[in-house]
Design an enzyme around this catalytic site. Structure first.
Site, PDB file in Angstrom:
ATOM      1  N   LEU A 156      10.571 -20.150  -4.783  1.00  0.00           N
ATOM      2  CA  LEU A 156       9.603 -19.313  -4.051  1.00  0.00           C
ATOM      3  C   LEU A 156       8.257 -19.426  -4.751  1.00  0.00           C
ATOM      4  O   LEU A 156       8.166 -19.318  -5.971  1.00  0.00           O
ATOM      5  CB  LEU A 156      10.066 -17.847  -4.058  1.00  0.00           C
ATOM      6  CG  LEU A 156       9.135 -16.837  -3.385  1.00  0.00           C
ATOM      7  CD1 LEU A 156       9.111 -17.043  -1.871  1.00  0.00           C
ATOM      8  CD2 LEU A 156       9.577 -15.401  -3.702  1.00  0.00           C
ATOM      9  N   ASP A 198       0.820  -1.212   0.000  1.00  0.00           N
ATOM     10  CA  ASP A 198       0.000   0.000   0.000  1.00  0.00           C
ATOM     11  C   ASP A 198       0.860   1.272   0.000  1.00  0.00           C
ATOM     12  O   ASP A 198       2.008   1.261   0.454  1.00  0.00           O
ATOM     13  CB  ASP A 198      -0.910  -0.015   1.239  1.00  0.00           C
ATOM     14  CG  ASP A 198      -2.045   0.982   1.115  1.00  0.00           C
ATOM     15  OD1 ASP A 198      -2.424   1.332  -0.017  1.00  0.00           O
ATOM     16  OD2 ASP A 198      -2.561   1.421   2.170  1.00  0.00           O
ATOM     17  N   HIS A 248       2.685   3.111  -8.806  1.00  0.00           N
ATOM     18  CA  HIS A 248       2.323   1.734  -9.163  1.00  0.00           C
ATOM     19  C   HIS A 248       3.450   1.112  -9.996  1.00  0.00           C
ATOM     20  O   HIS A 248       3.818  -0.045  -9.791  1.00  0.00           O
ATOM     21  CB  HIS A 248       1.029   1.696  -9.976  1.00  0.00           C
ATOM     22  CG  HIS A 248      -0.202   2.141  -9.216  1.00  0.00           C
ATOM     23  ND1 HIS A 248      -0.446   1.810  -7.909  1.00  0.00           N
ATOM     24  CD2 HIS A 248      -1.273   2.869  -9.600  1.00  0.00           C
ATOM     25  CE1 HIS A 248      -1.618   2.317  -7.527  1.00  0.00           C
ATOM     26  NE2 HIS A 248      -2.135   2.979  -8.535  1.00  0.00           N
ATOM     27  N   TRP A 300       2.856   7.987  -2.626  1.00  0.00           N
ATOM     28  CA  TRP A 300       4.275   8.115  -2.981  1.00  0.00           C
ATOM     29  C   TRP A 300       4.426   9.028  -4.200  1.00  0.00           C
ATOM     30  O   TRP A 300       5.267   9.948  -4.202  1.00  0.00           O
ATOM     31  CB  TRP A 300       4.859   6.725  -3.265  1.00  0.00           C
ATOM     32  CG  TRP A 300       6.324   6.745  -3.598  1.00  0.00           C
ATOM     33  CD1 TRP A 300       7.374   6.658  -2.737  1.00  0.00           C
ATOM     34  CD2 TRP A 300       6.890   6.899  -4.913  1.00  0.00           C
ATOM     35  NE1 TRP A 300       8.562   6.731  -3.417  1.00  0.00           N
ATOM     36  CE2 TRP A 300       8.291   6.884  -4.762  1.00  0.00           C
ATOM     37  CE3 TRP A 300       6.357   7.039  -6.195  1.00  0.00           C
ATOM     38  CZ2 TRP A 300       9.160   6.997  -5.837  1.00  0.00           C
ATOM     39  CZ3 TRP A 300       7.219   7.162  -7.276  1.00  0.00           C
ATOM     40  CH2 TRP A 300       8.612   7.138  -7.090  1.00  0.00           C
ATOM     41  N   ASN A 345       1.082   3.492  -2.862  1.00  0.00           N
ATOM     42  CA  ASN A 345       1.662   3.839  -4.173  1.00  0.00           C
ATOM     43  C   ASN A 345       1.261   5.228  -4.673  1.00  0.00           C
ATOM     44  O   ASN A 345       2.094   5.971  -5.185  1.00  0.00           O
ATOM     45  CB  ASN A 345       1.242   2.787  -5.207  1.00  0.00           C
ATOM     46  CG  ASN A 345       1.811   1.433  -4.885  1.00  0.00           C
ATOM     47  OD1 ASN A 345       3.004   1.214  -4.982  1.00  0.00           O
ATOM     48  ND2 ASN A 345       0.965   0.511  -4.450  1.00  0.00           N
ATOM     49  N   ARG A 375       2.268  -4.640   6.150  1.00  0.00           N
ATOM     50  CA  ARG A 375       1.494  -3.649   5.384  1.00  0.00           C
ATOM     51  C   ARG A 375       2.278  -2.355   5.357  1.00  0.00           C
ATOM     52  O   ARG A 375       2.579  -1.769   6.403  1.00  0.00           O
ATOM     53  CB  ARG A 375       0.111  -3.398   5.989  1.00  0.00           C
ATOM     54  CG  ARG A 375      -0.644  -2.356   5.144  1.00  0.00           C
ATOM     55  CD  ARG A 375      -2.079  -2.144   5.541  1.00  0.00           C
ATOM     56  NE  ARG A 375      -2.702  -1.228   4.580  1.00  0.00           N
ATOM     57  CZ  ARG A 375      -3.965  -1.266   4.200  1.00  0.00           C
ATOM     58  NH1 ARG A 375      -4.777  -2.172   4.698  1.00  0.00           N
ATOM     59  NH2 ARG A 375      -4.433  -0.399   3.329  1.00  0.00           N
ATOM     60  N   THR A 420     -10.976  -6.691  -4.364  1.00  0.00           N
ATOM     61  CA  THR A 420     -12.338  -6.621  -4.928  1.00  0.00           C
ATOM     62  C   THR A 420     -12.871  -5.192  -4.769  1.00  0.00           C
ATOM     63  O   THR A 420     -13.586  -4.696  -5.628  1.00  0.00           O
ATOM     64  CB  THR A 420     -13.288  -7.632  -4.240  1.00  0.00           C
ATOM     65  OG1 THR A 420     -13.088  -7.577  -2.826  1.00  0.00           O
ATOM     66  CG2 THR A 420     -13.066  -9.042  -4.716  1.00  0.00           C
ATOM     67  N   ARG A 423     -12.314   2.046  -8.006  1.00  0.00           N
ATOM     68  CA  ARG A 423     -11.426   3.150  -8.419  1.00  0.00           C
ATOM     69  C   ARG A 423     -11.781   3.633  -9.835  1.00  0.00           C
ATOM     70  O   ARG A 423     -12.568   3.001 -10.520  1.00  0.00           O
ATOM     71  CB  ARG A 423      -9.969   2.687  -8.340  1.00  0.00           C
ATOM     72  CG  ARG A 423      -9.594   2.397  -6.897  1.00  0.00           C
ATOM     73  CD  ARG A 423      -8.120   2.323  -6.678  1.00  0.00           C
ATOM     74  NE  ARG A 423      -7.848   2.118  -5.267  1.00  0.00           N
ATOM     75  CZ  ARG A 423      -6.650   2.147  -4.734  1.00  0.00           C
ATOM     76  NH1 ARG A 423      -5.599   2.372  -5.485  1.00  0.00           N
ATOM     77  NH2 ARG A 423      -6.489   1.951  -3.436  1.00  0.00           N
TER      78      ARG A 423
HETATM   79  C1  IPE Z   1      -5.241  -2.560   0.043  1.00  0.00           C
HETATM   80  O1  IPE Z   1      -4.992  -1.210  -0.193  1.00  0.00           O
HETATM   81  C2  IPE Z   1      -5.264  -3.307  -1.244  1.00  0.00           C
HETATM   82  C3  IPE Z   1      -3.990  -3.374  -1.944  1.00  0.00           C
HETATM   83  C4  IPE Z   1      -2.843  -2.986  -1.493  1.00  0.00           C
HETATM   84  C5  IPE Z   1      -4.043  -3.976  -3.230  1.00  0.00           C
HETATM   85  P1  IPE Z   1      -6.187  -0.158  -0.310  1.00  0.00           P
HETATM   86  O2  IPE Z   1      -5.589   1.173  -0.448  1.00  0.00           O
HETATM   87  O3  IPE Z   1      -7.135  -0.584  -1.368  1.00  0.00           O
HETATM   88  O4  IPE Z   1      -6.922  -0.378   1.088  1.00  0.00           O
HETATM   89  P2  IPE Z   1      -7.773   0.635   1.923  1.00  0.00           P
HETATM   90  O5  IPE Z   1      -8.723   1.276   0.968  1.00  0.00           O
HETATM   91  O6  IPE Z   1      -6.796   1.605   2.515  1.00  0.00           O
HETATM   92  O7  IPE Z   1      -8.434  -0.180   2.976  1.00  0.00           O
HETATM   93  C1  IPE Z   2      -2.014   0.092  -3.234  1.00  0.00           C
HETATM   94  O1  IPE Z   2      -1.596   1.442  -3.305  1.00  0.00           O
HETATM   95  C2  IPE Z   2      -2.112  -0.526  -4.597  1.00  0.00           C
HETATM   96  C3  IPE Z   2      -3.475  -0.728  -5.082  1.00  0.00           C
HETATM   97  C4  IPE Z   2      -4.557  -0.701  -4.360  1.00  0.00           C
HETATM   98  C5  IPE Z   2      -3.621  -1.017  -6.485  1.00  0.00           C
HETATM   99  P1  IPE Z   2      -2.672   2.582  -3.382  1.00  0.00           P
HETATM  100  O2  IPE Z   2      -3.058   2.772  -4.811  1.00  0.00           O
HETATM  101  O3  IPE Z   2      -3.808   2.241  -2.465  1.00  0.00           O
HETATM  102  O4  IPE Z   2      -1.922   3.855  -2.867  1.00  0.00           O
HETATM  103  P2  IPE Z   2      -2.404   4.833  -1.727  1.00  0.00           P
HETATM  104  O5  IPE Z   2      -2.646   3.998  -0.504  1.00  0.00           O
HETATM  105  O6  IPE Z   2      -3.644   5.503  -2.205  1.00  0.00           O
HETATM  106  O7  IPE Z   2      -1.259   5.763  -1.539  1.00  0.00           O
HETATM  107 MG    MG Z   3      -4.099   2.505  -0.395  1.00  0.00          MG
END
Ligand code: IPE
Ligand code: IPE
Ligand code: MG
Length: 233
Positions: free
Chosen positions: A123, A12, A29, A17, A14, A180, A58, A63
């Protein structure tokens, strides 16, 4: 010191960042995908057997179309361009999640990557894609109900071991440690492997996923080894 058999990572942070670095919205990403490849190497060095990474939940279908298209393009790129590297390093790829929601061409790309890395042994990597733990459990219940109806199994024989065999992670040991990334504001599992993490240790990292480093990976492992694993005792 007991080794970690199964590591789970929620990648999480991305977008935050990219925002912080004043880069294009989805650059995080892209960098994140590279960091994932490095992480596989660190796991191999640590003799971790299974790595499950959360790539797309899911809930992430909510998004914007723009972001979803970007993420899937990135995944297609990974599944085609990095497969030789996976084979070379002995990384077996398996995608878990609700496959019916994916585009036909993506299903084919995934099946090809799984087939090509089938015999890899260093792995075993599960990529959670269109994955939600509740969805996984519902799909498992439907499969069990089908087997009950066809008298393949009896209701009275359903126990935790049998139920586990109907999950996407059938045969894979429970998760020992979940990392996480993404900072203290997100101390949650967000539907990641609810059945498999009931006794996992949890490590929440301040680092945003594209900045995840060997140093932070080592810190998480050190944390794991510093806490007593006496679940239920
Ligand atoms: C969790 O991140 C899912 C992934 C890293 C793929 P999210 O950004 O979707 O989770 P929430 O919305 O903070 O719970
Ligand atoms: C997690 O990073 C990756 C995906 C859910 C695809 P985010 O896209 O949720 O990035 P933040 O948490 O909004 O920074
Ligand atoms: Mg996120």
């Amino acid at each position: 010191m007991e080794n970690i058999k199964h590591l789970g990572i929620i990648m999480d942070g991305n977008r935050r960042w990219a925002e912080k670095a004043s880069l294009q919205r989805f650059k995080g990403h892209d960098i994140g995908a590279e960091v994932f490849v490095n992480t596989c190497d660190w796991c191999i060095k640590e003799k971790i057997e299974y790595l499950t990474v959360y790539a797309f939940s899911t809930e992430n279908w909510k998004r914007t179309k723009e972001e979803i298209v970007h993420i899937f393009k990135l995944l297609e790129k990974f599944f085609t361009e990095k497969i030789d590297l996976c084979i070379e390093r002995g990384i077996k790829i398996k995608v878990i999640g609700e496959r019916d929601n994916l585009a036909k061409k993506d299903i084919l790309i995934i099946e090809n990557a799984e087939k090509q890395t089938e015999i890899c042994k260093n792995l075993k990597v599960q990529i959670a894609l269109s994955y939600g733990g509740r969805n996984e459990i519902i799909r498992a219940v439907k499969k069990i109900a089908g087997d009950v109806l066809s008298t393949k199994i009896l209701i009275k024989n359903i126990d935790e071991d049998i139920f586990e065999q109907y999950l996407d992670t059938a045969g894979i040991p429970d998760v020992d440690l979940v990392i996480r990334t993404g900072g203290a504001e997100n101390r949650r599992l967000s539907n990641f492997l609810p059945w498999q993490t009931v006794y996992s240790e949890l490590y929440f990292s301040e680092i945003l996923w594209p900045d995840f480093s060997k140093d932070e990976f080592d810190k998480a492992l050190t944390y794991y080894h510093s806490v007593p694993h006496k679940a239920g005792k």
